[in-house]
Design an enzyme around this catalytic site. Sequence first.
Site, PDB file in Angstrom:
ATOM      1  N   HIS A 193       0.665  -1.289  -0.180  1.00 41.28           N
ATOM      2  CA  HIS A 193       0.064  -0.217   0.043  1.00 41.28           C
ATOM      3  C   HIS A 193       0.769   1.377   0.112  1.00 41.28           C
ATOM      4  O   HIS A 193       0.785   2.086  -0.878  1.00 41.28           O
ATOM      5  CB  HIS A 193      -0.901   0.014   1.276  1.00 41.28           C
ATOM      6  CG  HIS A 193      -1.946  -1.066   1.242  1.00 41.28           C
ATOM      7  ND1 HIS A 193      -2.229  -1.719   2.510  1.00 41.28           N
ATOM      8  CD2 HIS A 193      -2.899  -1.464   0.488  1.00 41.28           C
ATOM      9  CE1 HIS A 193      -3.118  -2.617   2.448  1.00 41.28           C
ATOM     10  NE2 HIS A 193      -3.562  -2.335   1.216  1.00 41.28           N
ATOM     11  N   LYS A 224     -18.352  -5.592   7.479  1.00 42.19           N
ATOM     12  CA  LYS A 224     -17.337  -6.343   7.056  1.00 42.19           C
ATOM     13  C   LYS A 224     -16.357  -6.576   8.242  1.00 42.19           C
ATOM     14  O   LYS A 224     -15.808  -5.395   9.027  1.00 42.19           O
ATOM     15  CB  LYS A 224     -16.533  -5.481   5.992  1.00 42.19           C
ATOM     16  CG  LYS A 224     -15.590  -6.320   5.261  1.00 42.19           C
ATOM     17  CD  LYS A 224     -15.039  -5.585   3.990  1.00 42.19           C
ATOM     18  CE  LYS A 224     -13.787  -6.507   3.525  1.00 42.19           C
ATOM     19  NZ  LYS A 224     -13.160  -5.607   2.568  1.00 42.19           N
ATOM     20  N   ARG A 278      -1.717  -5.804  -8.911  1.00 46.36           N
ATOM     21  CA  ARG A 278      -0.754  -6.846  -8.308  1.00 46.36           C
ATOM     22  C   ARG A 278      -0.252  -7.761  -9.472  1.00 46.36           C
ATOM     23  O   ARG A 278       0.392  -8.102  -9.672  1.00 46.36           O
ATOM     24  CB  ARG A 278      -1.122  -7.423  -6.944  1.00 46.36           C
ATOM     25  CG  ARG A 278      -0.551  -6.732  -5.813  1.00 46.36           C
ATOM     26  CD  ARG A 278      -1.567  -7.156  -4.618  1.00 46.36           C
ATOM     27  NE  ARG A 278      -2.875  -7.034  -4.755  1.00 46.36           N
ATOM     28  CZ  ARG A 278      -3.735  -7.236  -3.741  1.00 46.36           C
ATOM     29  NH1 ARG A 278      -3.303  -7.588  -2.529  1.00 46.36           N
ATOM     30  NH2 ARG A 278      -4.982  -7.068  -3.786  1.00 46.36           N
ATOM     31  N   SER A 332      -3.150  -7.639   2.684  1.00 55.54           N
ATOM     32  CA  SER A 332      -3.251  -7.789   4.098  1.00 55.54           C
ATOM     33  C   SER A 332      -3.979  -8.982   4.501  1.00 55.54           C
ATOM     34  O   SER A 332      -3.277  -9.064   5.981  1.00 55.54           O
ATOM     35  CB  SER A 332      -4.294  -6.236   4.414  1.00 55.54           C
ATOM     36  OG  SER A 332      -3.994  -5.257   4.044  1.00 55.54           O
TER      37      SER A 332
END
Length: 159
Positions: free
Chosen positions: A17, A41, A90, A127
């Site tokens: 990040h 969430k 990515r 993460s």
Amino acid sequence: MIRVVCPGSFDPVTNGHLDIISRAAKLHDEVIVAVLSNPSKQSLFTADERVEMLSEVTKGLANVRVAKFNGLTVDFCRANDVSAIFKGLRAVSDFEYEMQMAQMNYRMAKVETLFMTTNPLYSFLSSSLVKEIARYGGDVSGLVPDTVLSRLRERLAEE
Ligand code: ADP
């Protein structure tokens, strides 16, 4: 004035990040890192904790600020006079979802999305993987900033 937003959960912020945020900051007048605070969430860190960690690790970047948001990214963009959403890619696996989101955001609000390919050092980094490895005692140093590393260890020890 070109202001872009880097939206995400950042649960917690990783070096991947940070790489994308700092490269976005070099190319634009201002970067807002927008932390999605979605109560439905499940997250390891609260939205306020995630904002705090991001503020700490981006304090050396003068044109970066961190904000918390709820709801649609395009509404955040409208409310904050944001020119574009800025995202890191990515791998090809990110592409399909990101393309769909970018096209939907354009369709909804004419908000543009810009993509930057990840630094190959971090192309495998997420993460969720960091949390999973740390939860089972694996070493995630070098993948997250040191301040995040110690908070991660503390939080997981409480589980
Ligand atoms: P989400 O909760 O939406 O899955 P994250 O908080 O994990 O998103 O990440 C936010 C954004 O940061 C991603 O959409 C992506 O643009 C970027 N990002 C995440 N990990 C990396 C990485 N390793 N390299 C480059 N960019 C990344």
